[in-house]
Enzyme design. Structure first.
Site, PDB file in Angstrom:
ATOM      1  N   GLY A  13       0.825  -1.212   0.000  1.00 43.42           N
ATOM      2  CA  GLY A  13       0.000   0.000   0.000  1.00 43.42           C
ATOM      3  C   GLY A  13       0.853   1.252   0.000  1.00 43.42           C
ATOM      4  O   GLY A  13       0.583   2.202   0.739  1.00 43.42           O
ATOM      5  N   ALA A  14       1.875   1.249  -0.855  1.00 38.28           N
ATOM      6  CA  ALA A  14       2.807   2.390  -0.883  1.00 38.28           C
ATOM      7  C   ALA A  14       2.460   3.391  -1.985  1.00 38.28           C
ATOM      8  O   ALA A  14       3.241   4.298  -2.256  1.00 38.28           O
ATOM      9  CB  ALA A  14       4.237   1.879  -1.055  1.00 38.28           C
ATOM     10  N   GLY A  19       1.724   4.874   3.683  1.00 36.47           N
ATOM     11  CA  GLY A  19       2.656   3.904   3.091  1.00 36.47           C
ATOM     12  C   GLY A  19       3.582   4.555   2.080  1.00 36.47           C
ATOM     13  O   GLY A  19       4.774   4.234   1.993  1.00 36.47           O
ATOM     14  N   SER A 144      -4.644  -0.709  13.825  1.00 33.67           N
ATOM     15  CA  SER A 144      -5.402   0.503  14.176  1.00 33.67           C
ATOM     16  C   SER A 144      -5.844   0.418  15.632  1.00 33.67           C
ATOM     17  O   SER A 144      -5.925  -0.688  16.210  1.00 33.67           O
ATOM     18  CB  SER A 144      -6.640   0.608  13.282  1.00 33.67           C
ATOM     19  OG  SER A 144      -7.456   1.683  13.694  1.00 33.67           O
ATOM     20  N   TYR A 167     -13.986  -3.467   9.591  1.00 34.67           N
ATOM     21  CA  TYR A 167     -12.664  -2.833   9.701  1.00 34.67           C
ATOM     22  C   TYR A 167     -12.017  -3.208  11.038  1.00 34.67           C
ATOM     23  O   TYR A 167     -10.863  -3.652  11.079  1.00 34.67           O
ATOM     24  CB  TYR A 167     -12.808  -1.311   9.595  1.00 34.67           C
ATOM     25  CG  TYR A 167     -11.504  -0.559   9.695  1.00 34.67           C
ATOM     26  CD1 TYR A 167     -10.621  -0.508   8.619  1.00 34.67           C
ATOM     27  CD2 TYR A 167     -11.144   0.100  10.877  1.00 34.67           C
ATOM     28  CE1 TYR A 167      -9.417   0.184   8.715  1.00 34.67           C
ATOM     29  CE2 TYR A 167      -9.944   0.789  10.972  1.00 34.67           C
ATOM     30  CZ  TYR A 167      -9.084   0.832   9.895  1.00 34.67           C
ATOM     31  OH  TYR A 167      -7.888   1.516   9.987  1.00 34.67           O
TER      32      TYR A 167
HETATM   33  N1  LIG Z   1      -5.496   7.087   8.150  1.00 35.47           N
HETATM   34  C1  LIG Z   1      -5.596   6.829   9.435  1.00 35.47           C
HETATM   35  O1  LIG Z   1      -5.879   7.714  10.257  1.00 35.47           O
HETATM   36  C2  LIG Z   1      -5.331   5.443   9.947  1.00 35.47           C
HETATM   37  C3  LIG Z   1      -5.610   5.184  11.303  1.00 35.47           C
HETATM   38  C4  LIG Z   1      -5.349   3.904  11.784  1.00 35.47           C
HETATM   39  C5  LIG Z   1      -4.827   2.939  10.946  1.00 35.47           C
HETATM   40  N2  LIG Z   1      -4.572   3.221   9.635  1.00 35.47           N
HETATM   41  C6  LIG Z   1      -4.033   2.152   8.792  1.00 35.47           C
HETATM   42  O2  LIG Z   1      -2.922   2.656   8.066  1.00 35.47           O
HETATM   43  C7  LIG Z   1      -2.799   1.939   6.831  1.00 35.47           C
HETATM   44  C8  LIG Z   1      -2.639   2.921   5.681  1.00 35.47           C
HETATM   45  O3  LIG Z   1      -3.805   3.728   5.633  1.00 35.47           O
HETATM   46  P1  LIG Z   1      -3.859   5.153   4.908  1.00 35.47           P
HETATM   47  O4  LIG Z   1      -4.640   6.024   5.813  1.00 35.47           O
HETATM   48  O5  LIG Z   1      -2.515   5.541   4.446  1.00 35.47           O
HETATM   49  O6  LIG Z   1      -4.830   4.774   3.694  1.00 35.47           O
HETATM   50  P2  LIG Z   1      -4.833   5.209   2.151  1.00 35.47           P
HETATM   51  O7  LIG Z   1      -4.249   6.556   1.942  1.00 35.47           O
HETATM   52  O8  LIG Z   1      -6.227   4.948   1.707  1.00 35.47           O
HETATM   53  O9  LIG Z   1      -3.819   4.153   1.486  1.00 35.47           O
HETATM   54  C9  LIG Z   1      -4.115   2.780   1.514  1.00 35.47           C
HETATM   55  C10 LIG Z   1      -3.131   2.040   0.646  1.00 35.47           C
HETATM   56  O10 LIG Z   1      -3.521   0.647   0.612  1.00 35.47           O
HETATM   57  C11 LIG Z   1      -3.722   0.263  -0.750  1.00 35.47           C
HETATM   58  N3  LIG Z   1      -4.767  -0.729  -0.930  1.00 35.47           N
HETATM   59  C12 LIG Z   1      -6.048  -0.645  -0.545  1.00 35.47           C
HETATM   60  N4  LIG Z   1      -6.717  -1.728  -0.969  1.00 35.47           N
HETATM   61  C13 LIG Z   1      -5.838  -2.498  -1.658  1.00 35.47           C
HETATM   62  C14 LIG Z   1      -5.935  -3.720  -2.359  1.00 35.47           C
HETATM   63  N5  LIG Z   1      -7.088  -4.412  -2.482  1.00 35.47           N
HETATM   64  N6  LIG Z   1      -4.825  -4.205  -2.954  1.00 35.47           N
HETATM   65  C15 LIG Z   1      -3.662  -3.535  -2.888  1.00 35.47           C
HETATM   66  N7  LIG Z   1      -3.505  -2.369  -2.254  1.00 35.47           N
HETATM   67  C16 LIG Z   1      -4.594  -1.858  -1.642  1.00 35.47           C
HETATM   68  C17 LIG Z   1      -4.095   1.561  -1.445  1.00 35.47           C
HETATM   69  O11 LIG Z   1      -3.919   1.398  -2.841  1.00 35.47           O
HETATM   70  P3  LIG Z   1      -4.696   2.345  -3.895  1.00 35.47           P
HETATM   71  O12 LIG Z   1      -3.825   3.563  -4.004  1.00 35.47           O
HETATM   72  O13 LIG Z   1      -4.718   1.533  -5.134  1.00 35.47           O
HETATM   73  O14 LIG Z   1      -6.058   2.614  -3.326  1.00 35.47           O
HETATM   74  C18 LIG Z   1      -3.127   2.524  -0.803  1.00 35.47           C
HETATM   75  O15 LIG Z   1      -1.835   2.394  -1.350  1.00 35.47           O
HETATM   76  C19 LIG Z   1      -4.065   1.055   6.713  1.00 35.47           C
HETATM   77  O16 LIG Z   1      -3.754  -0.267   7.058  1.00 35.47           O
HETATM   78  C20 LIG Z   1      -5.006   1.679   7.740  1.00 35.47           C
HETATM   79  O17 LIG Z   1      -5.928   0.754   8.254  1.00 35.47           O
HETATM   80  C21 LIG Z   1      -4.816   4.456   9.114  1.00 35.47           C
END
Ligand SMILES: NC(=O)c1ccc[n+]([C@@H]2O[C@H](COP(=O)([O-])OP(=O)(O)OC[C@H]3O[C@@H](n4cnc5c(N)ncnc54)[C@H](OP(=O)(O)O)[C@@H]3O)[C@@H](O)[C@H]2O)c1
Length: 279
Positions: A13-14, A19, A144, A167
């Site tokens: 997810g980079a 990421g 999370s 989730y």
């Molecule tokens: N944001 C927050 O406040 C928060 C809080 C707690 C935990 N987290 C955790 O942190 C991590 C990163 O979250 P983020 O906030 O950075 O989210 P984000 O900006 O939505 O990025 C998510 C990443 O995961 C990829 N992804 C999603 N579904 C996928 C699939 N089916 N196959 C391959 N790649 C996939 C996305 O790819 P695409 O670019 O193709 O969509 C993107 O690169 C997650 O595990 C999330 O649960 C985030």
């Protein structure tokens, strides 16, 4: 083939959010980075950016909603490098986004359980021989603070579905896996830890959920990098961090019977049940 001397990290997810920043930061610090994502244009864009700054990276595409593609990703990693010092299972989907209501993966599993947990479980298990051969090495599972106990009578949430339940159980599953795997890896030189990176960072996932971001992507990246490369956690394993502080996860995470039940289910769902766990 990457040279043995190059410390190599895989960040799933980079292509977006935290990421992307973690991958860029590792590259800036001299790591060779395997950038994983679904979107080739954005993945290759990040690789170009890293290379323009003098870093080293390669893009590997896979949709983690398909176990076949997870297997393909593991094979591509093994083809691309003869060492993997760091595996960051970061890819994930939030509570909403895409179609409302219960969704399923290509394999028919509840989508958040499949993408947020099961894909990382399979990827980790398939890459474990390489990670072990690269020891001292680390695995970081980006979970999370949103956690909900897994109901083993309805793991696929066919009876009482909500995006939040989906989730939160997938995120707790990552922590059960972390603690279970840490026990298995004791003495191997491989550590595995999980964390809540930061609350409502300003990322696509949070914006799609309609929440107002309250922390920066940089905060989450720092917290992930603390577990990935920080000196204070060197040799420590099976831990859960709330951002940069060691914390206690939902009680089910520490239930050895629940860990074993999830392990058995995950081995079955991924087709690993009949295969020896140690290469
Ligand atoms: N944001 C927050 O406040 C928060 C809080 C707690 C935990 N987290 C955790 O942190 C991590 C990163 O979250 P983020 O906030 O950075 O989210 P984000 O900006 O939505 O990025 C998510 C990443 O995961 C990829 N992804 C999603 N579904 C996928 C699939 N089916 N196959 C391959 N790649 C996939 C996305 O790819 P695409 O670019 O193709 O969509 C993107 O690169 C997650 O595990 C999330 O649960 C985030």
């Amino acid at each position: 083939m990457i040279q043995r001397s190059e410390r190599t990290a895989l960040v799933t997810g980079a292509t977006d959010g935290v990421g992307r920043l973690v991958a860029a930061q590792l590259a800036a610090d001299g790591w060779r980075v395997l950038v994983h994502g679904r979107n080739r244009e954005r993945g290759e864009g990040l690789v170009r950016e890293i290379e323009q700054r003098g870093g080293s990276a390669a893009f590997l595409a896979a949709d983690l909603a398909s176990l076949d593609q997870v297997r393909g990703l593991a094979a591509a990693v093994v083809d691309a490098t003869d060492r993997l010092d760091l595996l960051i299972n970061n890819a994930g989907i939030g509570t909403v986004g895409g179609a409302p209501g219960r969704q399923t993966s290509a394999d028919g599993h509840e989508l958040r359980f499949a993408v947020n947990y099961l894909a990382g479980f399979l990827l980790t298990r398939l890459l474990l021989p390489l990670v072990k051969a690269s020891a001292p090495s680390r695995i970081v599972n980006v979970s999370s603070a949103g956690q909900q106990a897994i109901d083993f009578s309805d793991v696929m949430l066919t009876r009482h579905y909500s995006g939040s339940a989906a989730y939160c159980q997938s995120k707790l599953a990552q922590i059960l896996f972390t603690i279970d795997l840490a026990r298995e890896l004791a003495g191997s030189g491989v550590t595995v830890n999980a964390l809540h990176p930061s609350t409502y960072m300003n990322t696509t996932m949070v914006r799609q959920s309609g929440m107002t971001p309250v922390s920066r992507v940089e905060d989450g990246a720092e917290a992930i990098l603390n577990l990935a490369v920080g000196a204070t956690v060197e040799g420590r394993s099976g831990l859960y961090f709330n951002v940069r502080r060691e914390a206690r996860a939902n009680g089910q995470a520490y239930d050895a019977a629940a860990q074993a039940r999830l392990r058995t289910l995950s081995l079955e769902l991924t087709g690993l049940a009949d295969k020896p766990l140690r290469a």
